[in-house]
Design an enzyme around this catalytic site. Structure first.
Site, short mmCIF file in Angstrom:
data_model
loop_
_atom_site.label_atom_id
_atom_site.label_comp_id
_atom_site.label_asym_id
_atom_site.label_seq_id
_atom_site.Cartn_x
_atom_site.Cartn_y
_atom_site.Cartn_z
CB SER B 161 -0.97 -0.17 1.35
OG SER B 161 -2.11 0.62 1.10
NE ARG B 231 -8.21 1.73 10.97
CZ ARG B 231 -7.13 1.24 10.42
NH1 ARG B 231 -6.56 2.03 9.58
NH2 ARG B 231 -6.81 0.13 10.58
CG ASP B 328 -6.63 -4.12 -3.08
OD1 ASP B 328 -7.33 -3.25 -2.77
OD2 ASP B 328 -5.51 -4.01 -2.61
CG HIS B 361 -5.77 -2.23 0.37
ND1 HIS B 361 -4.80 -2.61 -0.37
CD2 HIS B 361 -5.28 -1.42 1.48
CE1 HIS B 361 -3.78 -1.54 -0.35
NE2 HIS B 361 -3.94 -1.11 1.04
CG ASP B 362 -7.21 -5.27 5.70
OD1 ASP B 362 -6.70 -4.44 5.74
OD2 ASP B 362 -8.28 -5.33 6.74
#
Lengths: 195, 388
Positions: B161, B231, B328, B361-362
Protein backbone atom coordinates in the site's frame (compact mmCIF):
# COMPACT_ATOMS: atom_id res chain seq x y z
CA UNK A 1 17.05 -30.32 -22.66
CA UNK A 2 13.80 -30.22 -24.60
CA UNK A 3 14.33 -30.58 -28.35
CA UNK A 4 12.10 -27.65 -29.24
CA UNK A 5 14.03 -25.51 -26.74
CA UNK A 6 17.38 -26.33 -28.33
CA UNK A 7 16.01 -25.52 -31.79
CA UNK A 8 14.67 -22.20 -30.52
CA UNK A 9 17.98 -21.46 -28.83
CA UNK A 10 19.80 -21.88 -32.14
CA UNK A 11 17.46 -19.32 -33.76
CA UNK A 12 17.65 -16.62 -31.08
CA UNK A 13 20.06 -13.80 -31.81
CA UNK A 14 22.33 -12.95 -28.87
CA UNK A 15 21.06 -10.12 -26.69
CA UNK A 16 17.47 -10.34 -27.93
CA UNK A 17 14.65 -8.84 -25.91
CA UNK A 18 11.97 -11.49 -25.64
CA UNK A 19 8.51 -12.27 -24.48
CA UNK A 20 7.69 -15.93 -23.81
CA UNK A 21 3.94 -16.46 -23.81
CA UNK A 22 2.78 -19.38 -21.70
CA UNK A 23 6.35 -19.66 -20.43
CA UNK A 24 5.70 -22.57 -18.06
CA UNK A 25 8.40 -23.01 -15.45
CA UNK A 26 10.69 -20.48 -17.14
CA UNK A 27 13.29 -23.03 -18.24
CA UNK A 28 13.42 -21.72 -21.83
CA UNK A 29 13.93 -18.13 -20.70
CA UNK A 30 16.62 -19.23 -18.30
CA UNK A 31 18.35 -21.17 -21.07
CA UNK A 32 18.19 -18.21 -23.45
CA UNK A 33 19.45 -15.84 -20.76
CA UNK A 34 22.42 -18.11 -20.05
CA UNK A 35 23.34 -19.09 -23.60
CA UNK A 36 22.08 -16.16 -25.66
CA UNK A 37 22.28 -13.31 -23.13
CA UNK A 38 18.65 -12.71 -23.98
CA UNK A 39 16.57 -10.63 -21.63
CA UNK A 40 12.89 -11.00 -21.31
CA UNK A 41 9.69 -11.83 -19.55
CA UNK A 42 7.56 -14.87 -19.29
CA UNK A 43 3.80 -14.56 -19.33
CA UNK A 44 1.94 -17.27 -17.49
CA UNK A 45 -1.35 -18.01 -15.80
CA UNK A 46 -0.56 -21.22 -13.89
CA UNK A 47 0.25 -20.67 -10.24
CA UNK A 48 2.75 -23.52 -9.93
CA UNK A 49 4.53 -22.37 -13.10
CA UNK A 50 4.70 -18.77 -11.87
CA UNK A 51 6.13 -19.96 -8.56
CA UNK A 52 8.74 -22.00 -10.42
CA UNK A 53 9.75 -18.98 -12.55
CA UNK A 54 10.14 -16.77 -9.51
CA UNK A 55 12.16 -19.46 -7.75
CA UNK A 56 14.63 -19.65 -10.64
CA UNK A 57 14.91 -15.89 -10.91
CA UNK A 58 13.08 -15.65 -14.24
CA UNK A 59 10.93 -12.56 -14.81
CA UNK A 60 7.33 -13.65 -15.01
CA UNK A 61 4.10 -11.73 -15.40
CA UNK A 62 0.79 -13.24 -14.39
CA UNK A 63 -1.62 -12.64 -17.24
CA UNK A 64 -4.38 -14.50 -19.06
CA UNK A 65 -3.38 -14.55 -22.72
CA UNK A 66 -7.00 -14.87 -23.76
CA UNK A 67 -7.33 -11.26 -22.58
CA UNK A 68 -4.95 -10.26 -25.37
CA UNK A 69 -1.67 -8.38 -25.53
CA UNK A 70 -3.16 -4.94 -26.07
CA UNK A 71 -1.10 -3.50 -23.23
CA UNK A 72 2.11 -4.07 -25.20
CA UNK A 73 3.06 -1.57 -27.85
CA UNK A 74 3.96 -2.44 -31.45
CA UNK A 75 7.36 -4.05 -32.01
CA UNK A 76 8.33 -3.63 -28.36
CA UNK A 77 10.10 -7.01 -28.40
CA UNK A 78 12.65 -8.53 -30.76
CA UNK A 79 11.05 -11.91 -30.44
CA UNK A 80 7.80 -13.27 -29.07
CA UNK A 81 7.84 -17.00 -28.32
CA UNK A 82 5.06 -19.46 -27.65
CA UNK A 83 5.84 -23.11 -27.11
CA UNK A 84 3.14 -25.76 -26.70
CA UNK A 85 0.46 -23.22 -25.84
CA UNK A 86 -1.04 -22.09 -29.15
CA UNK A 87 -3.48 -25.00 -29.06
CA UNK A 88 -4.77 -23.82 -25.65
CA UNK A 89 -5.72 -20.36 -26.92
CA UNK A 90 -9.32 -19.32 -27.45
CA UNK A 91 -8.43 -17.72 -30.81
CA UNK A 92 -5.00 -18.97 -31.96
CA UNK A 93 -5.03 -16.90 -35.14
CA UNK A 94 -5.64 -13.69 -33.21
CA UNK A 95 -2.89 -14.54 -30.76
CA UNK A 96 -0.52 -15.13 -33.67
CA UNK A 97 -1.51 -11.80 -35.14
CA UNK A 98 -0.85 -10.07 -31.82
CA UNK A 99 2.50 -11.84 -31.40
CA UNK A 100 3.62 -10.44 -34.75
CA UNK A 101 2.43 -6.97 -33.82
CA UNK A 102 4.25 -6.90 -30.46
CA UNK A 103 7.38 -8.65 -31.71
CA UNK A 104 9.50 -8.11 -34.79
CA UNK A 105 9.59 -11.88 -35.17
CA UNK A 106 7.99 -14.78 -33.43
CA UNK A 107 8.60 -18.45 -32.78
CA UNK A 108 5.78 -20.92 -32.31
CA UNK A 109 6.11 -24.57 -31.33
CA UNK A 110 3.04 -26.79 -31.32
CA UNK A 111 2.11 -30.48 -31.44
CA UNK A 112 1.15 -31.83 -34.86
CA UNK A 113 -2.29 -33.37 -34.71
CA UNK A 114 -1.68 -34.87 -38.14
CA UNK A 115 0.88 -37.29 -36.70
CA UNK A 116 0.11 -40.84 -37.82
CA UNK A 117 -0.51 -42.09 -34.30
CA UNK A 118 -3.24 -39.53 -33.73
CA UNK A 119 -4.77 -40.42 -37.09
CA UNK A 120 -4.47 -44.14 -36.34
CA UNK A 121 -6.07 -43.76 -32.93
CA UNK A 122 -9.03 -41.86 -34.30
CA UNK A 123 -9.37 -44.11 -37.33
CA UNK A 124 -9.13 -47.42 -35.50
CA UNK A 125 -10.69 -46.83 -32.11
CA UNK A 126 -12.93 -44.00 -33.21
CA UNK A 127 -11.99 -42.07 -30.10
CA UNK A 128 -9.95 -38.91 -29.47
CA UNK A 129 -6.26 -39.73 -29.15
CA UNK A 130 -4.73 -39.95 -25.68
CA UNK A 131 -0.98 -40.49 -25.63
CA UNK A 132 2.20 -39.40 -23.89
CA UNK A 133 2.24 -36.32 -26.05
CA UNK A 134 -1.47 -35.60 -25.73
CA UNK A 135 -2.17 -36.99 -22.28
CA UNK A 136 -5.64 -35.50 -21.76
CA UNK A 137 -9.16 -36.77 -22.20
CA UNK A 138 -11.17 -34.66 -24.62
CA UNK A 139 -13.36 -33.23 -21.85
CA UNK A 140 -10.68 -31.95 -19.50
CA UNK A 141 -7.92 -30.91 -21.86
CA UNK A 142 -6.45 -27.42 -21.93
CA UNK A 143 -5.91 -28.02 -25.65
CA UNK A 144 -8.93 -26.72 -27.46
CA UNK A 145 -7.57 -25.88 -30.90
CA UNK A 146 -5.40 -28.60 -32.34
CA UNK A 147 -4.01 -28.22 -35.83
CA UNK A 148 -1.75 -30.11 -38.20
CA UNK A 149 1.45 -28.86 -39.78
CA UNK A 150 -0.47 -28.46 -43.03
CA UNK A 151 -3.23 -26.48 -41.30
CA UNK A 152 -0.64 -24.16 -39.87
CA UNK A 153 0.99 -23.63 -43.27
CA UNK A 154 -2.41 -22.69 -44.68
CA UNK A 155 -3.05 -20.28 -41.81
CA UNK A 156 0.30 -18.57 -42.38
CA UNK A 157 -0.43 -18.24 -46.09
CA UNK A 158 -3.91 -16.85 -45.50
CA UNK A 159 -2.70 -14.33 -42.91
CA UNK A 160 0.29 -13.23 -44.95
CA UNK A 161 2.76 -14.51 -42.38
CA UNK A 162 6.29 -15.23 -43.61
CA UNK A 163 7.83 -18.53 -42.50
CA UNK A 164 11.50 -17.69 -41.94
CA UNK A 165 12.45 -21.15 -40.72
CA UNK A 166 10.66 -24.35 -39.87
CA UNK A 167 11.84 -27.45 -38.06
CA UNK A 168 9.65 -30.50 -37.62
CA UNK A 169 10.67 -33.15 -35.12
CA UNK A 170 9.66 -36.56 -33.93
CA UNK A 171 10.19 -37.75 -30.38
CA UNK A 172 13.93 -38.18 -31.01
CA UNK A 173 14.40 -34.82 -32.73
CA UNK A 174 14.82 -33.78 -36.35
CA UNK A 175 14.98 -36.59 -38.91
CA UNK A 176 15.11 -36.93 -42.67
CA UNK A 177 11.88 -38.96 -42.76
CA UNK A 178 10.19 -36.30 -40.72
CA UNK A 179 11.33 -33.60 -43.14
CA UNK A 180 9.99 -35.61 -46.06
CA UNK A 181 6.56 -36.28 -44.56
CA UNK A 182 6.14 -33.67 -41.85
CA UNK A 183 2.37 -33.84 -41.64
CA UNK A 184 2.41 -37.56 -41.02
CA UNK A 185 5.60 -38.07 -39.03
CA UNK A 186 6.21 -34.88 -37.05
CA UNK A 187 5.25 -34.94 -33.39
CA UNK A 188 6.10 -31.31 -32.95
CA UNK A 189 6.71 -28.36 -35.24
CA UNK A 190 8.71 -25.22 -34.56
CA UNK A 191 8.09 -22.20 -36.76
CA UNK A 192 10.08 -18.97 -36.97
CA UNK A 193 7.77 -16.29 -38.35
CA UNK A 194 7.62 -12.65 -39.34
CA UNK A 195 5.27 -10.33 -41.19
CA UNK B 1 19.74 -7.11 17.43
CA UNK B 2 16.64 -7.03 19.55
CA UNK B 3 15.01 -10.38 18.96
CA UNK B 4 15.57 -13.32 21.25
CA UNK B 5 16.71 -16.56 19.69
CA UNK B 6 14.75 -19.07 21.75
CA UNK B 7 11.31 -17.68 21.54
CA UNK B 8 8.53 -18.77 23.88
CA UNK B 9 6.21 -17.55 21.11
CA UNK B 10 6.91 -20.48 18.82
CA UNK B 11 9.48 -21.29 16.16
CA UNK B 12 8.08 -18.90 13.53
CA UNK B 13 8.20 -15.83 15.77
CA UNK B 14 10.99 -13.33 16.21
CA UNK B 15 9.95 -13.37 19.87
CA UNK B 16 10.35 -10.42 22.21
CA UNK B 17 11.49 -7.22 20.59
CA UNK B 18 12.45 -3.84 21.97
CA UNK B 19 11.99 -0.66 19.95
CA UNK B 20 15.02 1.56 19.55
CA UNK B 21 15.37 5.21 18.73
CA UNK B 22 17.50 6.89 16.07
CA UNK B 23 18.15 10.53 16.76
CA UNK B 24 19.19 12.78 13.89
CA UNK B 25 20.47 16.09 15.16
CA UNK B 26 21.14 18.10 12.01
CA UNK B 27 18.58 20.17 10.11
CA UNK B 28 16.52 18.09 7.69
CA UNK B 29 15.03 19.81 4.66
CA UNK B 30 11.69 18.52 3.43
CA UNK B 31 10.22 18.41 -0.06
CA UNK B 32 7.91 21.24 0.99
CA UNK B 33 10.97 23.45 1.50
CA UNK B 34 10.44 23.57 5.26
CA UNK B 35 13.07 22.28 7.62
CA UNK B 36 12.95 20.13 10.71
CA UNK B 37 15.66 21.04 13.22
CA UNK B 38 16.28 17.30 13.62
CA UNK B 39 14.14 14.25 14.24
CA UNK B 40 13.78 10.93 15.97
CA UNK B 41 12.75 7.68 14.36
CA UNK B 42 11.60 4.72 16.40
CA UNK B 43 12.51 1.39 14.85
CA UNK B 44 12.82 -2.31 15.48
CA UNK B 45 15.19 -4.84 13.98
CA UNK B 46 14.88 -8.60 13.62
CA UNK B 47 17.68 -11.00 12.68
CA UNK B 48 21.39 -10.28 12.39
CA UNK B 49 23.17 -7.91 10.04
CA UNK B 50 25.88 -9.94 8.30
CA UNK B 51 29.54 -8.94 8.07
CA UNK B 52 29.29 -7.12 4.74
CA UNK B 53 25.87 -5.66 5.57
CA UNK B 54 24.38 -7.25 2.45
CA UNK B 55 21.32 -8.87 4.02
CA UNK B 56 19.36 -5.85 5.23
CA UNK B 57 15.67 -5.57 4.40
CA UNK B 58 13.68 -2.40 4.99
CA UNK B 59 9.97 -2.71 5.78
CA UNK B 60 7.96 0.39 4.88
CA UNK B 61 4.66 0.70 6.67
CA UNK B 62 1.27 1.67 5.32
CA UNK B 63 -1.09 4.42 6.47
CA UNK B 64 -1.49 3.57 10.15
CA UNK B 65 1.52 1.29 10.56
CA UNK B 66 4.29 1.51 13.09
CA UNK B 67 7.77 0.18 13.72
CA UNK B 68 6.25 -2.89 15.37
CA UNK B 69 6.09 -5.22 12.36
CA UNK B 70 6.85 -8.58 14.00
CA UNK B 71 7.20 -10.27 17.36
CA UNK B 72 5.93 -9.16 20.75
CA UNK B 73 6.79 -6.31 23.10
CA UNK B 74 5.92 -8.28 26.21
CA UNK B 75 4.97 -11.80 27.17
CA UNK B 76 1.38 -10.61 27.77
CA UNK B 77 0.95 -9.06 24.32
CA UNK B 78 -2.22 -10.38 22.78
CA UNK B 79 -1.20 -9.55 19.24
CA UNK B 80 2.18 -9.57 17.49
CA UNK B 81 3.45 -6.85 15.13
CA UNK B 82 1.37 -5.95 12.09
CA UNK B 83 3.21 -8.11 9.57
CA UNK B 84 4.07 -11.06 11.79
CA UNK B 85 2.67 -13.54 9.25
CA UNK B 86 5.47 -12.65 6.86
CA UNK B 87 8.49 -11.79 9.02
CA UNK B 88 10.23 -14.35 11.20
CA UNK B 89 12.39 -17.47 11.18
CA UNK B 90 11.36 -19.59 8.19
CA UNK B 91 8.80 -17.04 6.99
CA UNK B 92 8.99 -15.33 3.57
CA UNK B 93 11.14 -12.56 5.06
CA UNK B 94 13.29 -15.08 6.88
CA UNK B 95 15.02 -13.55 9.90
CA UNK B 96 17.48 -16.46 9.90
CA UNK B 97 18.84 -14.94 6.72
CA UNK B 98 17.82 -11.30 6.67
CA UNK B 99 18.38 -8.36 8.97
CA UNK B 100 15.00 -6.68 9.00
CA UNK B 101 14.50 -3.00 9.83
CA UNK B 102 11.00 -1.67 10.48
CA UNK B 103 10.37 1.88 11.54
CA UNK B 104 7.67 4.36 12.43
CA UNK B 105 7.70 7.02 9.73
CA UNK B 106 8.40 10.66 10.32
CA UNK B 107 5.11 12.34 11.20
CA UNK B 108 3.88 9.16 12.88
CA UNK B 109 2.45 8.95 16.36
CA UNK B 110 4.14 5.82 17.65
CA UNK B 111 7.29 7.52 18.92
CA UNK B 112 8.87 9.04 15.84
CA UNK B 113 8.91 12.82 15.51
CA UNK B 114 5.45 13.93 14.49
CA UNK B 115 2.56 16.24 15.32
CA UNK B 116 2.42 15.01 18.93
CA UNK B 117 6.14 15.73 19.51
CA UNK B 118 7.39 18.93 21.08
CA UNK B 119 8.39 21.63 18.64
CA UNK B 120 11.74 22.81 20.03
CA UNK B 121 11.05 26.36 18.81
CA UNK B 122 7.88 26.74 20.88
CA UNK B 123 8.22 24.14 23.61
CA UNK B 124 4.70 22.94 22.72
CA UNK B 125 3.47 20.04 20.63
CA UNK B 126 3.72 20.63 16.89
CA UNK B 127 0.06 19.84 16.34
CA UNK B 128 -1.23 21.26 13.04
CA UNK B 129 2.05 23.18 12.52
CA UNK B 130 3.94 19.99 11.78
CA UNK B 131 5.22 20.30 8.22
CA UNK B 132 3.49 18.49 5.37
CA UNK B 133 5.38 15.42 4.32
CA UNK B 134 5.85 13.67 1.03
CA UNK B 135 6.76 10.03 0.49
CA UNK B 136 10.24 11.14 -0.54
CA UNK B 137 10.75 12.75 2.87
CA UNK B 138 10.18 9.37 4.46
CA UNK B 139 12.61 7.77 2.03
CA UNK B 140 15.23 10.41 2.80
CA UNK B 141 14.84 9.99 6.55
CA UNK B 142 15.00 6.20 6.15
CA UNK B 143 18.22 6.69 4.21
CA UNK B 144 19.72 8.48 7.23
CA UNK B 145 18.60 5.61 9.46
CA UNK B 146 20.26 3.14 7.06
CA UNK B 147 23.53 5.04 7.26
CA UNK B 148 23.25 5.06 11.04
CA UNK B 149 22.83 1.26 11.00
CA UNK B 150 25.82 0.80 8.68
CA UNK B 151 23.70 -0.24 5.71
CA UNK B 152 24.87 1.10 2.34
CA UNK B 153 22.65 -1.06 0.15
CA UNK B 154 19.33 -2.70 1.02
CA UNK B 155 19.02 -6.31 -0.11
CA UNK B 156 15.36 -5.40 -0.41
CA UNK B 157 12.98 -2.58 0.31
CA UNK B 158 9.53 -3.99 0.94
CA UNK B 159 6.16 -2.36 1.41
CA UNK B 160 2.43 -2.76 0.96
CA UNK B 161 0.00 0.00 0.00
CA UNK B 162 1.55 3.33 1.07
CA UNK B 163 4.59 1.22 1.97
CA UNK B 164 4.81 0.07 -1.65
CA UNK B 165 4.94 3.70 -2.73
CA UNK B 166 7.89 4.24 -0.42
CA UNK B 167 9.61 1.14 -1.81
CA UNK B 168 9.18 2.41 -5.39
CA UNK B 169 10.38 5.89 -4.44
CA UNK B 170 13.44 4.30 -2.83
CA UNK B 171 14.21 2.47 -6.08
CA UNK B 172 14.06 5.76 -8.01
CA UNK B 173 15.79 8.06 -5.52
CA UNK B 174 18.61 5.72 -4.52
CA UNK B 175 18.81 3.26 -7.44
CA UNK B 176 22.21 1.86 -6.50
CA UNK B 177 21.17 1.30 -2.91
CA UNK B 178 18.17 -0.97 -3.50
CA UNK B 179 18.86 -4.44 -4.92
CA UNK B 180 15.26 -5.64 -4.76
CA UNK B 181 12.00 -3.85 -4.46
CA UNK B 182 8.80 -5.56 -3.33
CA UNK B 183 5.65 -3.59 -4.07
CA UNK B 184 2.47 -5.13 -2.70
CA UNK B 185 -1.11 -3.93 -3.28
CA UNK B 186 0.11 -0.48 -4.23
CA UNK B 187 -0.19 2.08 -7.03
CA UNK B 188 1.89 4.66 -8.88
CA UNK B 189 -0.68 7.26 -7.87
CA UNK B 190 -4.08 7.28 -6.28
CA UNK B 191 -7.27 7.28 -8.27
CA UNK B 192 -9.81 10.10 -7.86
CA UNK B 193 -11.98 7.60 -5.98
CA UNK B 194 -9.18 6.95 -3.52
CA UNK B 195 -8.59 10.65 -2.98
CA UNK B 196 -12.33 11.06 -2.46
CA UNK B 197 -12.31 8.45 0.30
CA UNK B 198 -9.32 10.11 1.94
CA UNK B 199 -11.02 13.51 1.75
CA UNK B 200 -14.16 12.10 3.36
CA UNK B 201 -12.06 10.63 6.15
CA UNK B 202 -10.25 13.93 6.67
CA UNK B 203 -13.56 15.78 6.66
CA UNK B 204 -14.82 13.52 9.43
CA UNK B 205 -11.80 14.51 11.52
CA UNK B 206 -11.68 18.23 10.78
CA UNK B 207 -15.42 18.69 11.35
CA UNK B 208 -15.30 17.08 14.79
CA UNK B 209 -16.03 19.87 17.33
CA UNK B 210 -13.04 18.66 19.36
CA UNK B 211 -10.66 19.20 16.45
CA UNK B 212 -9.99 22.91 17.18
CA UNK B 213 -8.20 23.47 13.85
CA UNK B 214 -5.82 20.68 14.77
CA UNK B 215 -4.81 22.34 18.03
CA UNK B 216 -6.68 19.79 20.14
CA UNK B 217 -3.63 18.82 22.22
CA UNK B 218 -3.35 22.36 23.59
CA UNK B 219 -7.06 22.17 24.41
CA UNK B 220 -6.38 18.83 26.11
CA UNK B 221 -8.94 17.05 24.06
CA UNK B 222 -9.05 14.85 20.95
CA UNK B 223 -11.36 14.58 17.89
CA UNK B 224 -12.00 10.95 18.68
CA UNK B 225 -15.39 10.70 17.04
CA UNK B 226 -14.08 12.11 13.79
CA UNK B 227 -11.03 9.89 13.86
CA UNK B 228 -13.17 6.84 14.56
CA UNK B 229 -15.42 7.72 11.62
CA UNK B 230 -12.37 8.22 9.39
CA UNK B 231 -11.14 4.79 10.38
CA UNK B 232 -14.52 3.19 9.78
CA UNK B 233 -14.60 4.61 6.26
CA UNK B 234 -11.07 3.39 5.65
CA UNK B 235 -11.83 0.00 7.12
CA UNK B 236 -14.76 -0.59 4.77
CA UNK B 237 -12.60 0.25 1.77
CA UNK B 238 -9.86 -2.16 2.89
CA UNK B 239 -12.27 -5.11 2.83
CA UNK B 240 -14.17 -6.61 -0.06
CA UNK B 241 -17.96 -6.65 -0.25
CA UNK B 242 -17.94 -10.43 -0.34
CA UNK B 243 -15.47 -10.66 2.52
CA UNK B 244 -17.66 -8.44 4.70
CA UNK B 245 -20.71 -10.44 3.69
CA UNK B 246 -18.97 -13.70 4.53
CA UNK B 247 -17.83 -12.44 7.90
CA UNK B 248 -20.99 -10.67 9.06
CA UNK B 249 -23.80 -11.17 6.59
CA UNK B 250 -26.89 -9.44 7.94
CA UNK B 251 -26.50 -11.06 11.31
CA UNK B 252 -27.96 -9.05 14.16
CA UNK B 253 -26.18 -8.18 17.35
CA UNK B 254 -29.31 -6.90 19.04
CA UNK B 255 -32.96 -6.20 18.33
CA UNK B 256 -35.30 -8.05 16.02
CA UNK B 257 -37.18 -7.47 12.80
CA UNK B 258 -40.28 -9.24 14.12
CA UNK B 259 -43.48 -7.29 13.45
CA UNK B 260 -44.76 -5.31 16.35
CA UNK B 261 -41.21 -4.44 17.42
CA UNK B 262 -40.07 -0.85 17.35
CA UNK B 263 -36.72 -1.15 19.10
CA UNK B 264 -33.45 -0.31 17.36
CA UNK B 265 -31.87 -3.14 15.44
CA UNK B 266 -28.10 -3.43 15.34
CA UNK B 267 -26.23 -5.47 12.78
CA UNK B 268 -23.02 -7.27 13.72
CA UNK B 269 -21.11 -5.29 11.12
CA UNK B 270 -22.13 -2.02 12.79
CA UNK B 271 -20.74 -2.95 16.16
CA UNK B 272 -17.61 -4.38 14.54
CA UNK B 273 -16.90 -1.16 12.67
CA UNK B 274 -17.59 0.98 15.73
CA UNK B 275 -15.25 -1.16 17.80
CA UNK B 276 -12.51 -0.85 15.15
CA UNK B 277 -13.05 2.91 15.01
CA UNK B 278 -12.95 3.32 18.79
CA UNK B 279 -9.83 1.22 19.28
CA UNK B 280 -8.09 3.20 16.56
CA UNK B 281 -9.11 6.62 17.83
CA UNK B 282 -7.78 5.75 21.29
CA UNK B 283 -4.26 5.17 20.04
CA UNK B 284 -3.84 7.20 16.87
CA UNK B 285 -3.26 10.91 16.44
CA UNK B 286 -5.68 12.81 14.20
CA UNK B 287 -3.04 15.17 12.78
CA UNK B 288 -0.90 12.18 11.84
CA UNK B 289 -3.89 10.66 10.04
CA UNK B 290 -4.39 13.87 8.07
CA UNK B 291 -0.70 14.07 7.26
CA UNK B 292 -0.38 10.45 6.14
CA UNK B 293 -3.50 10.50 3.95
CA UNK B 294 -2.26 13.71 2.31
CA UNK B 295 1.12 12.12 1.58
CA UNK B 296 -0.82 9.28 -0.05
CA UNK B 297 -2.87 11.72 -2.15
CA UNK B 298 0.16 13.71 -3.26
CA UNK B 299 2.20 10.69 -4.29
CA UNK B 300 2.71 10.48 -8.03
CA UNK B 301 5.62 8.30 -9.00
CA UNK B 302 6.12 9.77 -12.47
CA UNK B 303 5.28 13.44 -11.91
CA UNK B 304 8.91 14.52 -12.13
CA UNK B 305 9.57 12.28 -15.09
CA UNK B 306 7.21 14.02 -17.49
CA UNK B 307 4.31 11.90 -16.19
CA UNK B 308 5.92 8.92 -17.88
CA UNK B 309 6.23 5.92 -15.56
CA UNK B 310 8.49 4.19 -18.08
CA UNK B 311 10.93 7.10 -17.95
CA UNK B 312 10.68 7.03 -14.15
CA UNK B 313 11.47 3.34 -13.86
CA UNK B 314 14.39 3.64 -16.27
CA UNK B 315 16.28 5.23 -13.38
CA UNK B 316 15.68 2.18 -11.16
CA UNK B 317 18.12 -0.73 -10.99
CA UNK B 318 16.37 -3.05 -8.55
CA UNK B 319 14.68 -6.34 -9.39
CA UNK B 320 11.00 -5.88 -8.67
CA UNK B 321 8.29 -8.11 -7.33
CA UNK B 322 4.79 -6.68 -7.74
CA UNK B 323 1.85 -8.40 -6.06
CA UNK B 324 -1.85 -7.61 -6.10
CA UNK B 325 -5.00 -9.22 -4.73
CA UNK B 326 -8.06 -10.08 -6.80
CA UNK B 327 -10.70 -8.43 -4.59
CA UNK B 328 -8.66 -5.37 -3.63
CA UNK B 329 -10.68 -2.47 -5.02
CA UNK B 330 -8.88 0.29 -3.11
CA UNK B 331 -5.57 -0.63 -4.81
CA UNK B 332 -6.91 -2.84 -7.56
CA UNK B 333 -4.87 -5.38 -9.57
CA UNK B 334 -5.16 -2.97 -12.49
CA UNK B 335 -2.95 -0.46 -10.64
CA UNK B 336 -0.35 -3.16 -10.02
CA UNK B 337 -0.48 -4.30 -13.63
CA UNK B 338 0.33 -0.73 -14.63
CA UNK B 339 3.42 -0.87 -12.43
CA UNK B 340 4.52 -4.20 -13.92
CA UNK B 341 3.93 -3.02 -17.48
CA UNK B 342 5.81 0.24 -16.95
CA UNK B 343 8.71 -1.76 -15.52
CA UNK B 344 8.66 -4.09 -18.54
CA UNK B 345 8.60 -1.18 -20.95
CA UNK B 346 11.51 0.32 -19.05
CA UNK B 347 13.34 -3.00 -19.49
CA UNK B 348 13.59 -3.60 -15.74
CA UNK B 349 13.48 -6.96 -14.00
CA UNK B 350 10.00 -7.67 -12.69
CA UNK B 351 7.79 -10.50 -11.54
CA UNK B 352 4.08 -9.89 -11.14
CA UNK B 353 1.59 -12.13 -9.36
CA UNK B 354 -2.11 -11.63 -8.82
CA UNK B 355 -3.25 -13.48 -5.72
CA UNK B 356 -6.77 -14.86 -5.53
CA UNK B 357 -8.19 -13.63 -2.24
CA UNK B 358 -11.49 -12.73 -0.70
CA UNK B 359 -10.08 -10.20 1.76
CA UNK B 360 -9.74 -7.04 -0.32
CA UNK B 361 -6.84 -4.70 0.35
CA UNK B 362 -6.26 -6.22 3.80
CA UNK B 363 -5.19 -9.46 2.09
CA UNK B 364 -1.61 -8.21 2.04
CA UNK B 365 -1.41 -8.63 5.82
CA UNK B 366 -3.22 -11.98 6.05
CA UNK B 367 -1.96 -15.55 5.69
CA UNK B 368 -2.36 -16.99 2.20
CA UNK B 369 -0.54 -20.01 0.86
CA UNK B 370 0.03 -18.70 -2.63
CA UNK B 371 1.06 -15.21 -1.52
CA UNK B 372 3.53 -16.73 0.93
CA UNK B 373 5.02 -18.99 -1.77
CA UNK B 374 5.43 -16.16 -4.26
CA UNK B 375 6.96 -13.91 -1.62
CA UNK B 376 9.22 -16.65 -0.24
CA UNK B 377 10.45 -17.75 -3.68
CA UNK B 378 11.36 -14.18 -4.54
CA UNK B 379 13.13 -13.54 -1.25
CA UNK B 380 15.03 -16.85 -1.68
CA UNK B 381 16.51 -15.63 -4.96
CA UNK B 382 17.91 -12.63 -3.06
CA UNK B 383 19.79 -14.95 -0.74
CA UNK B 384 21.01 -17.12 -3.61
CA UNK B 385 22.28 -14.08 -5.49
CA UNK B 386 24.08 -12.79 -2.43
CA UNK B 387 25.88 -16.11 -2.02
CA UNK B 388 26.85 -16.55 -5.65
Amino acid sequence: MRIDHSIIESWVKPGSRLLDLGCGDGSLLQLLAQNRQAEGYGVEIGEAEINACIARGVNVIEHNLDRGLTQFSDKSFDLVIMTQALQTMRFPHKVLDEMLRVGRECIVAFPNFGHWRARWHLAVSGRMPVSDILPYQWYDTPNIHFCTVRDFDVLCREQGIKVLQRQVINTQGPSRWCDMMPNLLAVNAVYHLSR
Amino acid sequence: MSASVDSPFGPGSVGLVTPQCFQYDAPFTLASGRQLPGFELVYETYGQLNADASNAVLICHALSGTHHAAGYHSADDRKPGWWDHYIGPGKPIDTNRFFVVALNNLGGCAGSTGPTSINPDTGKPWGPDFPMLRVRDWVNSQKLLATHLGIQVWAAVVGGSLGGMQAMRWALEYPDQVRHCVVIASAMKLTAQNIAFNETARHAITSDPEFHDGDYLAQQTSPKQGLATARMIGHITYLSGDGLGEKFGRELRSGSFARGQDSLVEFQVQSYLRYQGDVFSDKFDANTYLLMTRALDYFDLAREYGDDPVAAFKTAQARFLVVSFSTDWRFSPERSREIALALMNANRSVCYAEIESNFGHDAFLLPSERYETVFRNFMNTIVTEAQS
